[in-house]
Motif scaffolding. Sequence first.
Motif, PDB file in Angstrom:
ATOM      1  N   TYR A  81     -12.741   9.078 -10.659  1.00 22.82           N
ATOM      2  CA  TYR A  81     -12.918   7.939 -11.553  1.00 22.82           C
ATOM      3  C   TYR A  81     -11.660   7.536 -12.318  1.00 22.82           C
ATOM      4  O   TYR A  81     -11.486   6.358 -12.640  1.00 22.82           O
ATOM      5  CB  TYR A  81     -14.035   8.229 -12.553  1.00 22.82           C
ATOM      6  CG  TYR A  81     -15.377   8.445 -11.910  1.00 22.82           C
ATOM      7  CD1 TYR A  81     -16.052   7.399 -11.270  1.00 22.82           C
ATOM      8  CD2 TYR A  81     -15.971   9.708 -11.918  1.00 22.82           C
ATOM      9  CE1 TYR A  81     -17.279   7.600 -10.663  1.00 22.82           C
ATOM     10  CE2 TYR A  81     -17.202   9.917 -11.317  1.00 22.82           C
ATOM     11  CZ  TYR A  81     -17.854   8.863 -10.691  1.00 22.82           C
ATOM     12  OH  TYR A  81     -19.060   9.070 -10.088  1.00 22.82           O
ATOM     13  N   PHE A  82     -10.760   8.471 -12.633  1.00 19.35           N
ATOM     14  CA  PHE A  82      -9.640   8.159 -13.518  1.00 19.35           C
ATOM     15  C   PHE A  82      -8.314   8.695 -12.987  1.00 19.35           C
ATOM     16  O   PHE A  82      -8.254   9.779 -12.411  1.00 19.35           O
ATOM     17  CB  PHE A  82      -9.885   8.735 -14.920  1.00 19.35           C
ATOM     18  CG  PHE A  82     -11.026   8.099 -15.652  1.00 19.35           C
ATOM     19  CD1 PHE A  82     -10.875   6.850 -16.247  1.00 19.35           C
ATOM     20  CD2 PHE A  82     -12.259   8.733 -15.726  1.00 19.35           C
ATOM     21  CE1 PHE A  82     -11.937   6.250 -16.913  1.00 19.35           C
ATOM     22  CE2 PHE A  82     -13.319   8.145 -16.386  1.00 19.35           C
ATOM     23  CZ  PHE A  82     -13.157   6.899 -16.987  1.00 19.35           C
ATOM     24  N   TRP A 113      -9.055   3.146 -14.205  1.00 19.71           N
ATOM     25  CA  TRP A 113     -10.477   3.445 -14.051  1.00 19.71           C
ATOM     26  C   TRP A 113     -10.906   2.931 -12.683  1.00 19.71           C
ATOM     27  O   TRP A 113     -10.955   1.733 -12.438  1.00 19.71           O
ATOM     28  CB  TRP A 113     -11.278   2.777 -15.163  1.00 19.71           C
ATOM     29  CG  TRP A 113     -12.762   2.982 -15.045  1.00 19.71           C
ATOM     30  CD1 TRP A 113     -13.414   3.994 -14.404  1.00 19.71           C
ATOM     31  CD2 TRP A 113     -13.788   2.137 -15.593  1.00 19.71           C
ATOM     32  NE1 TRP A 113     -14.769   3.845 -14.506  1.00 19.71           N
ATOM     33  CE2 TRP A 113     -15.038   2.718 -15.236  1.00 19.71           C
ATOM     34  CE3 TRP A 113     -13.774   0.962 -16.351  1.00 19.71           C
ATOM     35  CZ2 TRP A 113     -16.250   2.143 -15.609  1.00 19.71           C
ATOM     36  CZ3 TRP A 113     -14.985   0.394 -16.718  1.00 19.71           C
ATOM     37  CH2 TRP A 113     -16.199   0.980 -16.355  1.00 19.71           C
TER      38      TRP A 113
END
Length: 355
Positions: free
Chosen positions: A268-269, A306
């Motif tokens: 996700y990041f 993100w």
Amino acid sequence: MNKISLLLTVCALVLLLGFPHNSYAETQVNENNNIEKSSKDNAKAKKVMKKKGIMDKCIGLVNMSNGIVLPKGKFVTNIKYRYVHKDSLYDGSHKMNGNYGGKYSRINQSVQLTAKAGLFKNFEARVMVPFWDKVVKRKPGNLAQPWDKDTVSGLGDMVFMGRYALMTQREGDWLSFSIGAGVKCPTGDADHENDQPFSKMYEYLGPSAQLGTGSWDPKFEIGATKMFGRSRVDAHMMYTLGGEGAHHSRKGNQLNYDLGYGYSLNQYFDLELELNGVDQDRDIHAGSIDDSTGGHTIFITPGVHWKITDRLNLAVGVPVVVYRDLNGYSSTPDANSRYGLGEDFQVVTRLGFCF
């Protein structure tokens, strides 16, 4: 960092080894009834793992380009917003606190749409369409007078580029390496006039304050990218030759150079850190060199990405000035001196789509 890497490696091995082990155990217990179900579960697990593997890679850095060329048939686009507020005068790297030639404040906001497409093997084309909102506030030497405010908004100068891959890591080369060329086209308005009393010196705003320069500006680029594990290293340079523009003006030649590192924390990041340099020659304004324009500025850009889905991502970066050497000159009386206008930081955001 070694402990974190070891933990991530162990987790990855557990995931990779756990699926087939569980499927095997289930098959042994329910050998006759669950073979078909187990096969479907395995196929689904492989699909999930493949998608997760894609999202575990670090995406492109927010404030720079790279050396990767899209494969044939691939299409990506992004929308980038940039905010810059310049309100300080500099003599080289020294901040000047006097009222030299009046007080200035400049806010530039841009929204740029970029679209890239892999047209052929090892070749991509891209177009950049900027929209600007530029606000300049100025006071003449007499501070009792009110502020003069100029605002220009609308379409800027569009850029068309082509890029060719000399090396491609996804095809077995040890890195991706590309070269490219293109042109900035005079699609933005370059005819905004100065207000009194500034129009006594220049009838029109300078090329940096207009929506466009009115010139055709060739661009040349070279880029490289190395992907390894969850990390990536990017390097990129672009040189722009300012052409003869509107009203006997010309934007100074400009060199942009960038070096960046990105790391994927999870699916996700990402985190990133960039070094971004801009070295620009002085502008020509109404046929004469503007000695208070141009200079050399270096930024450090921390950022975060993100990865919303495997086709949609959002990135934010804050370029912070760590070095500057802006052009200017001293004059007598001191109020007639002219110095470069600079900022302390910028804000850059990017929303990316992959098709």
